[in-house]
Motif scaffolding. Structure first.
Motif, PDB file in Angstrom:
ATOM      1  N   THR A 105      31.758  18.500  -9.397  1.00  0.00           N
ATOM      2  CA  THR A 105      31.430  18.518 -10.826  1.00  0.00           C
ATOM      3  C   THR A 105      29.933  18.671 -11.084  1.00  0.00           C
ATOM      4  N   ARG A 106      29.131  18.636 -10.049  1.00  0.00           N
ATOM      5  CA  ARG A 106      27.674  18.740 -10.227  1.00  0.00           C
ATOM      6  C   ARG A 106      27.275  20.191 -10.490  1.00  0.00           C
ATOM      7  N   ARG A 107      26.298  20.365 -11.360  1.00  0.00           N
ATOM      8  CA  ARG A 107      25.779  21.701 -11.631  1.00  0.00           C
ATOM      9  C   ARG A 107      25.035  22.212 -10.404  1.00  0.00           C
ATOM     10  N   PHE A 108      25.071  23.520 -10.199  1.00  0.00           N
ATOM     11  CA  PHE A 108      24.459  24.095  -9.011  1.00  0.00           C
ATOM     12  C   PHE A 108      22.931  23.946  -8.998  1.00  0.00           C
ATOM     13  N   SER A 109      22.341  23.681 -10.149  1.00  0.00           N
ATOM     14  CA  SER A 109      20.890  23.470 -10.191  1.00  0.00           C
ATOM     15  C   SER A 109      20.507  22.068  -9.730  1.00  0.00           C
ATOM     16  N   GLU A 110      21.500  21.181  -9.609  1.00  0.00           N
ATOM     17  CA  GLU A 110      21.246  19.790  -9.257  1.00  0.00           C
ATOM     18  C   GLU A 110      21.468  19.555  -7.763  1.00  0.00           C
ATOM     19  N   SER A 166      17.320  30.148 -10.125  1.00  0.00           N
ATOM     20  CA  SER A 166      17.997  31.101 -11.008  1.00  0.00           C
ATOM     21  C   SER A 166      18.435  32.358 -10.263  1.00  0.00           C
ATOM     22  N   LEU A 167      17.617  32.822  -9.296  1.00  0.00           N
ATOM     23  CA  LEU A 167      17.979  34.018  -8.539  1.00  0.00           C
ATOM     24  C   LEU A 167      19.216  33.766  -7.687  1.00  0.00           C
ATOM     25  N   GLU A 168      19.277  32.616  -7.030  1.00  0.00           N
ATOM     26  CA  GLU A 168      20.442  32.279  -6.209  1.00  0.00           C
ATOM     27  C   GLU A 168      21.697  32.175  -7.064  1.00  0.00           C
ATOM     28  N   THR A 173      26.835  34.164  -8.548  1.00  0.00           N
ATOM     29  CA  THR A 173      27.743  34.416  -9.672  1.00  0.00           C
ATOM     30  C   THR A 173      28.286  35.837  -9.608  1.00  0.00           C
ATOM     31  N   GLY A 174      27.398  36.793  -9.370  1.00  0.00           N
ATOM     32  CA  GLY A 174      27.841  38.179  -9.266  1.00  0.00           C
ATOM     33  C   GLY A 174      28.812  38.387  -8.122  1.00  0.00           C
ATOM     34  N   MET A 175      28.550  37.728  -6.991  1.00  0.00           N
ATOM     35  CA  MET A 175      29.410  37.905  -5.820  1.00  0.00           C
ATOM     36  C   MET A 175      30.781  37.270  -6.018  1.00  0.00           C
ATOM     37  N   ILE A 176      30.834  36.082  -6.611  1.00  0.00           N
ATOM     38  CA  ILE A 176      32.140  35.441  -6.805  1.00  0.00           C
ATOM     39  C   ILE A 176      32.959  36.208  -7.839  1.00  0.00           C
ATOM     40  N   CYS A 177      32.287  36.746  -8.862  1.00  0.00           N
ATOM     41  CA  CYS A 177      33.003  37.552  -9.858  1.00  0.00           C
ATOM     42  C   CYS A 177      33.496  38.857  -9.246  1.00  0.00           C
ATOM     43  N   ASP A 178      32.693  39.462  -8.369  1.00  0.00           N
ATOM     44  CA  ASP A 178      33.135  40.670  -7.672  1.00  0.00           C
ATOM     45  C   ASP A 178      34.330  40.373  -6.774  1.00  0.00           C
ATOM     46  N   SER A 179      34.327  39.212  -6.133  1.00  0.00           N
ATOM     47  CA  SER A 179      35.410  38.863  -5.214  1.00  0.00           C
ATOM     48  C   SER A 179      36.762  38.854  -5.915  1.00  0.00           C
ATOM     49  N   PHE A 180      36.791  38.347  -7.149  1.00  0.00           N
ATOM     50  CA  PHE A 180      38.061  38.183  -7.861  1.00  0.00           C
ATOM     51  C   PHE A 180      38.215  39.150  -9.040  1.00  0.00           C
ATOM     52  N   PHE A 181      37.363  40.178  -9.102  1.00  0.00           N
ATOM     53  CA  PHE A 181      37.462  41.189 -10.159  1.00  0.00           C
ATOM     54  C   PHE A 181      37.456  40.548 -11.549  1.00  0.00           C
ATOM     55  N   VAL A 182      36.578  39.567 -11.723  1.00  0.00           N
ATOM     56  CA  VAL A 182      36.504  38.862 -13.002  1.00  0.00           C
ATOM     57  C   VAL A 182      36.087  39.809 -14.124  1.00  0.00           C
ATOM     58  N   PHE A 218      30.570  32.245 -16.180  1.00  0.00           N
ATOM     59  CA  PHE A 218      30.244  31.651 -14.887  1.00  0.00           C
ATOM     60  C   PHE A 218      28.800  31.157 -14.842  1.00  0.00           C
ATOM     61  N   LEU A 219      27.887  31.862 -15.495  1.00  0.00           N
ATOM     62  CA  LEU A 219      26.504  31.392 -15.563  1.00  0.00           C
ATOM     63  C   LEU A 219      26.379  30.181 -16.476  1.00  0.00           C
ATOM     64  N   ALA A 220      27.223  30.113 -17.482  1.00  0.00           N
ATOM     65  CA  ALA A 220      27.165  29.000 -18.432  1.00  0.00           C
ATOM     66  C   ALA A 220      27.855  27.747 -17.901  1.00  0.00           C
ATOM     67  N   ARG A 221      28.715  27.908 -16.894  1.00  0.00           N
ATOM     68  CA  ARG A 221      29.468  26.767 -16.354  1.00  0.00           C
ATOM     69  C   ARG A 221      29.309  26.721 -14.828  1.00  0.00           C
ATOM     70  N   PRO A 222      28.110  26.432 -14.369  1.00  0.00           N
ATOM     71  CA  PRO A 222      27.805  26.564 -12.934  1.00  0.00           C
ATOM     72  C   PRO A 222      28.130  25.322 -12.101  1.00  0.00           C
TER      73      PRO A 222
END
Length: 395
Positions: free
Chosen positions: A47-52, A59-61, A66-75, A84-88
């Protein structure tokens, strides 16, 4: 009567499955982005945010993963990618992926190790994954009565996903993840492993209960290890394939040839094609065919080696070391140990420094992921070469 299509395993993924995939995905690719080890995290961190803490993504990571996980599942096909960026977090990403899969589940992409640069993504149709699962389940049930899948591999690559996310549902058995199987196995276990782990079992004289099946892939399982398994009353199933093809062939007898899965056909010496498809695939190895369906791999076409089941490029690692101010030149090769392949490096220096090895090991721990760090260091004023001025091996 029209033949029914195999069940698409992407439609059966649960939130728990997706959380495990995301956890392995983030760990692997965050390590690659940072050139070293990824932070340790557990289910309590979902449940922890990826920035924590413990992720501390910048931000670059975050944008990259985010782009890679969305590409993986054709989001992108479902219009949910901006969320995905808003709910990290692992928890929120699993919920978003579950929602996305409810809309689009035709295909999934799996990323390669990135050993030759940027990781490449290979698309696999759910129907094709389902067909492979049908044949795998038939092979496995011929060799044992499966009671449980015991995984020793991460779930984010093609091998891990097929055997630890999809296969347990196909067989109707539970799945457990263990990094150490000593004293934890029971009759009917199907162990998903890589040759490095099997070599470690042998060196530690690990006992195996009867009627277990060891599945191995990602690197060649040598005959010595397969005989060792058989002598301990354990069956084995070796799968030949790649991120681009998934499973291509199998064997389950020491020293035997690989047999193509029924849905693959040979086109030329190293080109294969899936039934009912015009797309062809160039296998990564040189292939010696006995006939149109049986073959032996005889070494990779490229110069990659496999460490802990991961392809690595020795020249890229050597080039990384050449960027160090105390290194004038470097060469990297693999060598065999009782627990599998490791890397060794020859460092050319212009002056003796008794502290250089310790300094370079510390530097490598911060610059390279674990599977790319040399285990053995050798130093000299000249690179090892033969009389023809060609680079040679060293002890």
């Amino acid at each position: 009567m029209k033949e029914s299509l195999p069940l698409n395993p992407l439609t059966q993924l649960t939130k728990d499955d997706l959380q495990r995939f995301i956890r392995d995905f983030v760990s692997y690719h965050l390590s690659a982005l940072r050139g070293g080890s990824a932070p340790d995290f557990s289910e309590e961190d979902h449940t922890r945010r990826f920035s924590e803490a413990p992720f501390f993504m910048d931000s670059l990571e975050l944008v990259t993963l985010t782009g890679m996980i969305c590409d993986s599942f054709f989001v992108q096909e479902t219009g949910l990618e901006d969320l995905f960026l808003a709910r990290p977090s692992i928890e929120q990403w699993s919920e978003l992926l579950l929602k996305s899969l409810g809309v689009y589940h035709d295909s999934m992409r799996f990323f390669s190790s990135g050993s030759q640069g940027k990781p490449a993504a290979a698309r696999h149709r759910g129907e094709d994954l389902g067909l492979e699962l049908e044949h795998l389940s038939e092979l496995i049930t011929r060799q044992t009565t499966p009671g449980r899948i015991v995984s020793m591999v991460p779930s984010n690559h093609i091998y891990g996903s097929i055997f630890t996310l999809f296969l347990p549902k196909k067989l109707g058995v539970p799945m457990e993840r263990h990094n150490d199987i000593s004293g934890k196995l029971r009759k009917g276990d199907v162990i998903i492993a890589i040759p490095t782990w099997i070599a470690q079992w042998r060196s530690r004289a690990i006992s195996l209960p009867e009627d277990v099946l060891v599945v191995s892939s990602t690197a060649p399982l040598d005959d010595e290890l397969s005989h060792w398994l058989n002598h301990r009353n354990a069956a084995f199933l070796e799968i030949y394939g790649s991120s681009e093809t998934a499973g291509v062939a199998y064997r389950n007898t020491p020293g035997s040839l690989f047999t193509l899965f029924p849905y693959w056909k040979r086109i030329s010496e190293s080109i294969i094609q899936r039934d009912h498809s015009s797309e062809t695939y160039d296998l990564p190895d040189h292939i010696q065919w006995q006939d149109s369906r049986h073959f032996t791999p005889s070494g990779r076409k490229d110069r990659l080696v496999q460490i802990n089941g991961i392809n690595v490029n020795p020249e890229q690692i050597a080039e990384k070391f050449r960027s160090h101010p105390d290194v004038k030149d470097a060469a990297v090769r693999s060598f065999q140990t009782s627990v599998g392949s490791r890397l060794k490096i020859f460092i050319r220096t212009l002056s003796e420094n008794p502290d250089l090895e310790a300094s370079l090991r510390d530097w490598a721990s911060r610059q390279l992921p674990p599977h790319q760090r040399p285990a053995r260091y050798t130093f000299g004023s000249q690179m090892p070469k033969n009389s023809m001025n060609k680079q040679t091996d060293w002890e």
